[in-house]
Structure formats: structure tokens, C-alpha cells
Design an enzyme around this catalytic site. Sequence first.
Site, PDB file in Angstrom:
ATOM      1  N   GLU A   1     -11.598  28.572  16.563  1.00  0.00           N
ATOM      2  CA  GLU A   1     -12.575  28.826  17.626  1.00  0.00           C
ATOM      3  C   GLU A   1     -13.757  29.628  17.090  1.00  0.00           C
ATOM      4  OE1 GLU A   1     -13.738  28.399  20.468  1.00  0.00           O
ATOM      5  OE2 GLU A   1     -12.252  28.283  22.059  1.00  0.00           O
ATOM      6  N   ASP A   2     -14.910  29.477  17.732  1.00  0.00           N
ATOM      7  CA  ASP A   2     -16.060  30.299  17.366  1.00  0.00           C
ATOM      8  C   ASP A   2     -15.958  31.691  17.975  1.00  0.00           C
ATOM      9  OD1 ASP A   2     -16.397  29.348  19.946  1.00  0.00           O
ATOM     10  OD2 ASP A   2     -18.468  28.689  19.678  1.00  0.00           O
TER      11      ASP A   2
ATOM     12  N   ASP B   1     -14.116  34.832  24.708  1.00  0.00           N
ATOM     13  CA  ASP B   1     -14.837  35.724  25.621  1.00  0.00           C
ATOM     14  C   ASP B   1     -13.933  36.013  26.822  1.00  0.00           C
ATOM     15  OD1 ASP B   1     -16.853  37.094  26.928  1.00  0.00           O
ATOM     16  OD2 ASP B   1     -18.013  35.324  27.434  1.00  0.00           O
TER      17      ASP B   1
ATOM     18  N   PHE C   1     -24.594  38.773  24.046  1.00  0.00           N
ATOM     19  CA  PHE C   1     -24.656  37.333  23.777  1.00  0.00           C
ATOM     20  C   PHE C   1     -25.177  37.106  22.361  1.00  0.00           C
ATOM     21  CE2 PHE C   1     -25.916  32.944  24.036  1.00  0.00           C
ATOM     22  CZ  PHE C   1     -24.920  32.392  24.815  1.00  0.00           C
TER      23      PHE C   1
ATOM     24  N   ARG D   1     -27.956  27.081  16.157  1.00  0.00           N
ATOM     25  CA  ARG D   1     -26.631  26.840  15.559  1.00  0.00           C
ATOM     26  C   ARG D   1     -26.673  26.930  14.041  1.00  0.00           C
ATOM     27  NH1 ARG D   1     -22.910  25.000  19.394  1.00  0.00           N
ATOM     28  NH2 ARG D   1     -23.682  23.634  21.017  1.00  0.00           N
TER      29      ARG D   1
HETATM   30  P1  5GP Z   1     -14.381  31.794  27.141  1.00  0.00           P
HETATM   31  O1  5GP Z   1     -13.738  30.600  27.779  1.00  0.00           O
HETATM   32  O2  5GP Z   1     -13.466  32.596  26.271  1.00  0.00           O
HETATM   33  O3  5GP Z   1     -15.105  32.650  28.148  1.00  0.00           O
HETATM   34  O4  5GP Z   1     -15.588  31.291  26.311  1.00  0.00           O
HETATM   35  C1  5GP Z   1     -15.546  30.596  25.185  1.00  0.00           C
HETATM   36  C2  5GP Z   1     -16.854  29.850  25.022  1.00  0.00           C
HETATM   37  O5  5GP Z   1     -17.965  30.498  25.696  1.00  0.00           O
HETATM   38  C3  5GP Z   1     -17.213  29.828  23.569  1.00  0.00           C
HETATM   39  O6  5GP Z   1     -16.577  28.760  22.896  1.00  0.00           O
HETATM   40  C4  5GP Z   1     -18.725  29.725  23.635  1.00  0.00           C
HETATM   41  O7  5GP Z   1     -19.088  28.369  23.777  1.00  0.00           O
HETATM   42  C5  5GP Z   1     -19.123  30.471  24.906  1.00  0.00           C
HETATM   43  N1  5GP Z   1     -19.567  31.847  24.621  1.00  0.00           N
HETATM   44  C6  5GP Z   1     -18.971  32.995  25.000  1.00  0.00           C
HETATM   45  N2  5GP Z   1     -19.650  34.068  24.549  1.00  0.00           N
HETATM   46  C7  5GP Z   1     -20.706  33.579  23.856  1.00  0.00           C
HETATM   47  C8  5GP Z   1     -21.782  34.201  23.120  1.00  0.00           C
HETATM   48  O8  5GP Z   1     -21.926  35.423  22.993  1.00  0.00           O
HETATM   49  N3  5GP Z   1     -22.672  33.348  22.530  1.00  0.00           N
HETATM   50  C9  5GP Z   1     -22.573  31.988  22.610  1.00  0.00           C
HETATM   51  N4  5GP Z   1     -23.507  31.271  21.991  1.00  0.00           N
HETATM   52  N5  5GP Z   1     -21.574  31.381  23.286  1.00  0.00           N
HETATM   53  C10 5GP Z   1     -20.644  32.171  23.891  1.00  0.00           C
END
Ligand code: 5GP
Length: 187
Positions: free
Chosen positions: A110-111, A114, A163, A176
Site C-alpha cells: 500500500e502507499d 489513513d 495531505f 505522482r
Molecule cells: P484510507 O482508506 O486508509 O482512508 O485511505 C487510503 C487511501 O486514501 C490511500 O490509498 C490514498 O489513495 C488516499 N489517501 C489518504 N491519505 C492521503 C494523502 O495524504 N495523500 C494522498 N495523495 N492520498 C491519500
Amino acid sequence: MPATKPPPESVLISESRLQHRIRELGAQISTDYENQELVLLGVLRGSVLFFADLARAISATGPPNPDCGVRVRFEFVQLRSYHESTKPSKVQLIHGGSDYLEHRHVLIVEDIVDTGYTLKFLREHLGTLNPKTVKVCTLLDKPAQRQVPVAIDYIGFEIPDTFVVGYGLDYAQQYRNLPYIALLESI
Ligand code: 5GP
């Protein structure tokens, strides 16, 4: 050479710190899965650059080491999240997650984690595909906004509640290809 030089205050994690930490993660994963087959499951699109560097940091089976290393296979899933202000995010599978994962060791790449909804959804989806084991490797962990508890086995960096973009992460499909992690507000 990068096309543009970033303002220094916008860089949260430099290219050299990223690459150093990814080599450490690769070494740990190589030890943990030594002599086994491992399916790296990349979550499109944000994990693409991390996936490519992490895969190369995992010691490969083959010349000059045919009898050790990790037999790595690549798979990908693409997910979409819907963010509604008053409700928890809904996550939908767009493509991937094949039957090939059955009885395999799977490492989700995963990147960023959050709220945790994406990872929770993916783990539940993988559960239906009957893998042998499922672990998670995320480049970035942003625990401040966590809404659901999720287990993460390998974390590159824990970051504050801000963010970020770059190194695969986008804002409206931009940034990206930055080779570092930047704070969006200061770009
Ligand atoms: P989660 O489901 O854990 O809230 O979010 C995961 C997804 O939200 C990540 O794969 C990403 O696409 C997006 N996301 C959450 N925080 C960030 C951030 O700080 N920057 C970016 N570019 N995407 C984020």
C-alpha cells in the site's frame, strides 16, 4: 534529473530517505519469506513506485542465488473509495484479486493507510480468496485519522495528519512522479 526543483520546505521525506528505508524493508521481508513464494499484491495506482522499488529490494531467487531468496510474483488490485462527509467511506473493487492467491503467502503493498477503510475492505475481500497468509506493507502510516483498527506488518514511515503527494501519491492525478514525498500545502 527531476524536471523541477522543489521548494525545500515542501519535502517531507527525501528521495534518499525513501530509498534507504525501502532497502531496510526489503531486507526484512527477504528474511521473513526466505525460500518461500510470495505474492506481492500492489494496490493501484498509488503504490506503483513503492511497489517497483520494494520488489527490487527483496532478494531474488535466481542467478547468482538459485537456492535462496524469495520467489516473488506480482498481482495488482484497483480500489475506489467514496468519501461522504457524514458517513464512513465506502470502498469498491474495480479490478483484480484473482483466484491465483488461493493457498499463497500474500503481502499487500500500500502507499498510505489513513482511515483504514481501504485496508479493512481489502483484507475482507482477500479472506474470500483463501490465501495461506496475508500481511501488509505500507510506505506511509497516518494513524491520526484512523477510523477502524488495522494490523500493519511493515511500515516505511509514520507521518503526521497532513495531505502528502509524490512517489506515487496524487492530488487530482498530479504529482505522482515526484521522487520524494511532499506536503501538498507547500507546493
Ligand atoms: P484510507 O482508506 O486508509 O482512508 O485511505 C487510503 C487511501 O486514501 C490511500 O490509498 C490514498 O489513495 C488516499 N489517501 C489518504 N491519505 C492521503 C494523502 O495524504 N495523500 C494522498 N495523495 N492520498 C491519500
